[in-house]
Design a protein around this motif. Structure first.
Motif, short mmCIF file in Angstrom:
data_model
loop_
_atom_site.label_atom_id
_atom_site.label_comp_id
_atom_site.label_asym_id
_atom_site.label_seq_id
_atom_site.Cartn_x
_atom_site.Cartn_y
_atom_site.Cartn_z
N ARG A 577 0.82 -1.22 0.00
CA ARG A 577 0.00 0.00 0.00
C ARG A 577 0.85 1.26 0.00
N SER A 578 1.96 1.24 0.74
CA SER A 578 2.83 2.42 0.77
C SER A 578 3.50 2.65 -0.59
N ILE A 579 3.88 1.56 -1.28
CA ILE A 579 4.46 1.71 -2.62
C ILE A 579 3.41 2.25 -3.58
N SER A 580 2.17 1.76 -3.47
CA SER A 580 1.10 2.24 -4.33
C SER A 580 0.88 3.73 -4.12
N ALA A 581 0.89 4.16 -2.86
CA ALA A 581 0.70 5.59 -2.58
C ALA A 581 1.84 6.41 -3.16
N ALA A 582 3.08 5.92 -3.02
CA ALA A 582 4.23 6.63 -3.57
C ALA A 582 4.16 6.71 -5.08
N THR A 583 3.70 5.62 -5.72
CA THR A 583 3.58 5.61 -7.18
C THR A 583 2.52 6.59 -7.65
N ARG A 584 1.39 6.64 -6.95
CA ARG A 584 0.32 7.56 -7.35
C ARG A 584 0.73 9.03 -7.14
N ASP A 585 1.32 9.30 -5.96
CA ASP A 585 1.62 10.69 -5.60
C ASP A 585 3.02 11.13 -6.02
N LEU A 586 3.83 10.18 -6.52
CA LEU A 586 5.20 10.49 -6.96
C LEU A 586 6.02 11.13 -5.85
N HIS A 587 5.96 10.54 -4.65
CA HIS A 587 6.80 11.03 -3.56
C HIS A 587 7.78 9.92 -3.15
N PRO A 588 8.91 10.26 -2.57
CA PRO A 588 9.92 9.26 -2.18
C PRO A 588 9.31 8.23 -1.22
N TRP A 589 9.90 7.05 -1.28
CA TRP A 589 9.39 5.95 -0.46
C TRP A 589 10.56 5.33 0.31
N HIS A 590 10.31 4.97 1.58
CA HIS A 590 11.36 4.39 2.42
C HIS A 590 10.73 3.36 3.35
N ALA A 591 11.41 2.24 3.49
CA ALA A 591 10.92 1.19 4.39
C ALA A 591 12.05 0.23 4.70
N ILE A 592 11.95 -0.43 5.84
CA ILE A 592 12.86 -1.52 6.22
C ILE A 592 12.02 -2.79 6.20
N VAL A 605 16.14 -5.60 4.92
CA VAL A 605 16.66 -4.77 3.84
C VAL A 605 16.01 -3.39 3.93
N GLU A 606 16.85 -2.37 3.97
CA GLU A 606 16.36 -1.00 3.95
C GLU A 606 16.30 -0.54 2.49
N GLU A 607 15.12 -0.12 2.06
CA GLU A 607 14.93 0.29 0.68
C GLU A 607 14.42 1.72 0.61
N ARG A 608 15.00 2.45 -0.33
CA ARG A 608 14.56 3.82 -0.62
C ARG A 608 14.26 3.91 -2.10
N GLY A 609 13.04 4.35 -2.43
CA GLY A 609 12.62 4.39 -3.82
C GLY A 609 12.20 5.79 -4.24
N LEU A 610 12.41 6.07 -5.52
CA LEU A 610 12.01 7.36 -6.09
C LEU A 610 11.25 7.08 -7.39
N PRO A 611 9.92 7.31 -7.41
CA PRO A 611 9.14 7.06 -8.63
C PRO A 611 9.20 8.25 -9.57
N LYS A 612 9.10 7.94 -10.87
CA LYS A 612 9.10 8.99 -11.89
C LYS A 612 8.16 8.57 -13.01
N ARG A 613 7.20 9.45 -13.34
CA ARG A 613 6.22 9.13 -14.36
C ARG A 613 6.83 9.29 -15.75
N GLN A 614 6.56 8.31 -16.63
CA GLN A 614 7.05 8.35 -18.00
C GLN A 614 5.97 8.90 -18.93
N GLU A 615 6.37 9.21 -20.16
CA GLU A 615 5.44 9.79 -21.13
C GLU A 615 4.29 8.84 -21.47
N ASP A 616 4.55 7.53 -21.47
CA ASP A 616 3.50 6.58 -21.82
C ASP A 616 2.59 6.24 -20.65
N GLY A 617 2.74 6.94 -19.52
CA GLY A 617 1.88 6.69 -18.37
C GLY A 617 2.44 5.69 -17.38
#
Length: 940
Positions: A577-592, A605-617
């Protein structure tokens, strides 16, 4: 009209010529089809015959190899056996009787041999496996001389063995005796009967009509298949067998005198000094296979002839109906128009027939012409479009013939040309560009010609003073023996790739140093959570295997291979759910995140993610993962230790507080009880005495409460004695069982040889009774109560795993289990706290288990509880074992104290004034002289 008639006549003549040409061409086309097919059929027949012959040759070679292998086994075994004989002590003394006895014992163990012997170096044979009727000298045998002189394994020729009086082939190996110098003292000889060779050929399962024979170096026949005993021992030429010696190495086919055609293969079984000492020839008949191939070819040819005849008849009929007949009708129509002036008038009135055929023919011609015009226009448009496209592209385009010569070209960027355009036209590309690049071009052109596919390669070349990288593609032109060469400058792309590879290399080094991994994957448009449709763009292999224990190829094929290592449950759902929220809102994501690797190891595993929207959606997710298992485990261990320390400090604080209160309360109770007892002695009214007794009883219950509090505070007055818990449990069960409901079943499991403990008997019995009553209360509807005892040795790992304050050593366990409702996990950690109870209000004081824990810890042990809601609870008391023997348990019934009476002086010391006064009154009433004091002070 004359002009019109002449024109019509010319058209009629033209149609007649066209008809004749069409007939001629149809015949030519038919011949062009029939002749190649016939040639192809002939070629296939020749090829099948050749393949059949090759197949028979392969069979002959295979059989020859199998026979050679079997014979080589004999030679190898013989060489090894003779080496063993030569190394034996008996063979080193060929004149000794022990040598013959040794060989006689060996001969029955080797049935392939008819005799063994060890002649001396002068040829005298004294050592033989079979008895010798006379003296034998074998110095004239060439194979023995070779073995002694060349000092190597030697094979003889066909001969009559003098020892066994049989026709044999013999083998020899030199025998050495280190004590007599480097020269051989004799030769170990093994004798093989020719019967063995013939039996080996007969057992080879050769095809019917096959021939096989074995000869020695003098071309003496040693064995023959099929058996021909009359030829054994003769020279091959005497039996008409001129092929084995004359055939070269390898397989050959020829026709034999018996009329059969065979494929022969000759192999050397043993060679020495470049001479084939023993060789074998095998011939396999091929007439049946060739005859079958010929029959198949004739059948195919007959089918081809029938097919061609049928096709010819069908094509002729269709040609006549669809082409010749309409043209003949058109010719007749033209002729009728030229000769009949009324034809123009009558023609429209013809309802059907030739006129309709002519109309269809004319319309067909017009339709074909119209389609041709349309095709030409489309081709011109396509040509203009392609020309515009090629002009717009920055690439170089070369139109080549099959030899690689430039027919035409277009240059989108003339700066990429090595030389001016006129230098290329009409020349081979390889003659204009540098030699190395030209050789690669010729190779790629040949590949494109052979495979008729696009060939692509990269090359470097200096153009205009700068080193550039080009990508070249050679594409065959469909339906033409020509090619299109496309060259593109990819220098910028290569530089960017090198930069990217360098950056990736630096990233890998960083990730390697921090035990991490980098992942870039794309979530398809319309999705916001990781799934099997995600595409992995980048994943460093070392980090993937180091962290998750799987190959990067597996994760790249399906990223869920990583996510599936995370245990299912609420925590995983929350992460998704947290990854889905980060993908929708395009905000950084962090979790252990917790994972379980395929090797069964639990990691964090500590993970930090940064989503970025592409031209094709779609969403590109860059994630950096670091293995923080060690850090998380240390933090958890620290939290656990803090929790344990807090719990211990809390227990100590409660114990100190409880102990202080209990001491003060005990003093108050002592004053109250003492005054009530004094008052009772002075009363005579029964009603007043009952009232005082009620107060005394209440005071006693208060005293019991203080004792429990002191036990929890580990300040109870204990009188340790050796106790056998089996005896204590048995006695307690006798009287406690009568107090339990009939719905509760009591079972005991007492360990034999139970170690003795040293504890306060009353407190131990009270603790057991308290646990029994708690178990009873936990089973209001009945159940099973089990009391167990056991011995156990506790070491450091056991203590660390359970976080208990114990010293390693021997312990005796007293366990009480019930099948009641159990205790919830959130209550289990508070179960030993004072005044905490799981019972209904008013059903318990909450001091029973606290008292048990205080007593057991004061006795040097510990108490542990295990519970599962709905299944029951088990309490285990760990008592330190002692070496002292437990005697008879003394009666613990209270006895009247033996208080002395008389004229005594007593010094009473008590710091509490009220207590001191009550005690003084009680003692004085008993007849003592009391001197009270608050404290004692030593005199100097």
């Amino acid at each position: 009209m004359a002009v019109t008639g002449t024109t019509q006549q010319r058209l009629s003549d033209s149609l007649s010529a066209v008809i004749e040409k069409l007939r001629t061409r149809f015949a030519i086309i038919a011949l062009l089809i029939v002749v190649p097919l016939s040639l192809a059929m002939l070629w296939m027949a020749v090829e099948e015959r050749r393949e059949t012959l090759n197949g028979q040759i392969e069979i002959a070679q295979s059989l020859a190899e199998n026979l050679v292998e079997a014979q080589q086994d004999l030679l190898t075994h013989t060489r090894t056996l003779l080496m063993q004989i030569a190394l034996s002590p008996a063979a080193r003394a060929p004149s000794s009787p022990d040598c013959s006895a040794y060989l006689a014992a060996l001969l029955p163990l080797e049935p392939r041999y008819v005799n063994f012997g060890v002649p001396r170096s002068d040829g005298t044979l004294l050592c033989n496996a079979l008895p010798l009727s006379r003296a034998v000298n074998v110095a004239d045998r060439p194979y023995i001389r070779r073995a002694l002189e060349a000092q190597e394994f030697s094979v003889g020729t066909f001969q009559l063995d003098r020892a066994v009086q049989k026709v044999t082939v013999n083998f020899a190996y030199p025998v050495y005796d280190e004590t007599q110098g480097a020269a051989p003292v004799g030769a170990a000889v093994a004798v093989v009967s020719l019967d063995w060779w013939s039996d080996a050929l007969a057992a080879a399962d050769l095809p019917e009509g096959s021939i096989a024979y074995i000869v020695d170096s003098d071309y003496i026949l040693l064995a023959h298949f099929p058996p021909r005993p009359g030829l054994i021992g003769t020279e091959k030429r005497e039996g008409g067998l001129d092929r084995p010696g004359d055939l070269p190495e390898g397989a050959r086919a020829r026709r034999d005198p018996d009329g059969a055609r065979r494929v022969y293969d000759k192999r050397a079984l043993f060679s020495a000094g470049g001479v084939d000492m023993v060789s074998m020839t095998i011939g396999i008949p091929i007439d049946a296979a060739l005859s079958a191939a010929n029959t198949r070819n004739l059948n195919r040819f007959a089918l081809l002839v029938l097919g061609l005849l049928g096709s010819w008849v069908f094509a002729s009929l269709q040609f006549r109906r669809l082409i010749l007949q309409p043209l003949s009708v058109a010719q007749a129509e033209l002729e009728s128009i030229g000769t009949d002036p009324r034809a123009d008038q009558n023609h429209p009135e013809r309802p059907d027939g030739d006129a309709s055929d002519m109309v269809r023919f004319t319309e067909g011609v017009r339709e074909i012409w119209h389609r041709g015009q349309i095709a030409e226009d489309a081709e011109r448009r396509t040509s203009r479009q392609m020309s515009a496209l090629l002009s717009a592209l920055p690439d170089l385009f070369f139109h080549l013939d099959r030899e690689g010569r430039v027919i035409d070209f277009k240059s989108g960027n003339k700066g990429d040309l090595l030389k001016p355009p006129e230098c290329f036209l009409g020349k081979r590309i390889s003659s204009v560009i540098p030699e190395t690049t030209g050789e690669e071009f010729e190779h790629r052109l040949q590949v494109a010609q052979d495979s008729q596919t696009i060939s692509t390669w990269d090359y470097q070349m200096e153009v205009g003073g700068a080193e550039k990288v080009f990508e070249a593609r050679i594409c065959p032109v469909v339906d033409a023996d020509e090619f299109l060469l496309v060259i593109r400058d990819i220098s910028f792309r290569k530089r960017e790739e090198r930069k990217r590879q360098a950056a990736e290399g630096q990233l890998r080094e960083v990730l390697r140093n921090i035990d991490g991994a980098a992942i870039t994957y794309t979530i398809p448009a319309g999705q916001d959570a990781p799934g099997p449709d995600d595409t992995v763009r980048f994943l460093n292999k070392e980090g993937c295997f180091r962290i998750w224990g799987i190959d990067a190829e597996v994760a790249e094929a399906d990223i869920m291979a990583l996510w599936n290592q995370m245990p299912e449950g609420a925590e995983r759902d929350e992460v998704i759910r947290s990854i889905s929220a980060a993908t929708r809102d395009l905000h950084p994501w962090h979790a252990i995140l917790p994972f379980v690797t395929p090797q069964g190891q639990r990691i964090w595993v500590e993970e930090r993610g940064l989503p970025k929207r592409q031209e094709d959606g779609s969403t590109q997710f860059f994630c950096l993962a670091v293995n923080v298992t060690e850090q998380v485990e240390k933090e958890r261990e620290l939290e656990h230790q803090k929790e344990v320390n807090n719990r211990v400090q809390k227990q100590q604080s409660l114990g100190q507080l409880t102990g202080g209160i209990a001491h003060d309360f005990n003093n108050l109770l002592a004053v109250i009880m003492g005054n009530l007892e004094l008052l009772r002695d002075d009363l005579a009214d029964p009603e007043q005495i009952d009232m005082v007794d009620a107060g005394i009883n209440a005071t006693k219950r208060g005293a019991d409460l203080t004792r429990s509090m002191l036990a929890f505070a580990k300040e109870a007055r204990l009188e340790p004695q050796p106790i056998n818990l089996n005896t204590l449990v048995s006695e307690t069960r006798k009287w406690a069982g009568r107090t339990l409901p009939e719905t509760i079943e009591i079972e005991t499991s007492l360990s034999a040889g139970l170690w003795t403990i040293e504890a306060d008997p009353a407190s131990t019995e009270s603790a057991l009774l308290n646990l029994i009553l708690n178990a009873r209360d936990a089973m209001p509807e009945g159940g099973k109560l089990t009391i167990e005892t056991a011995n156990i040795r506790i070491d450091e790992p056991y203590i660390d795993a359970r976080d208990v304050e114990l010293s390693p050593g021997r312990y005796t366990i007293l366990a009480v289990s019930d099948t009641g409702h159990g205790i919830a996990a959130e209550k289990l950690s508070h179960i030993f706290e004072p005044f905490f109870t799981t019972k209904a209000p008013g059903a318990g004081s909450g001091l029973g288990l606290a008292m048990i824990q205080g007593f057991i810890e004061q006795s040097g042990g510990t108490a542990q509880v295990y519970s599962e809601p709905g299944h029951g609870t088990t309490f285990k008391l760990y008592f330190p074992a002692t070496c002292r023997d437990a005697g008879e348990v003394a009666s613990r019934q209270p006895t009247e104290p033996d208080v002395p009476h008389g004229d005594f002086n007593i010094l009473l010391v008590e710091d509490e004034d009220d207590v001191r006064r009550v005690l003084a009154s009680l003692l004085e009433k008993a007849g003592y002289r009391v001197t009270p004091a608050m404290r004692m002070t030593a005199k100097p």
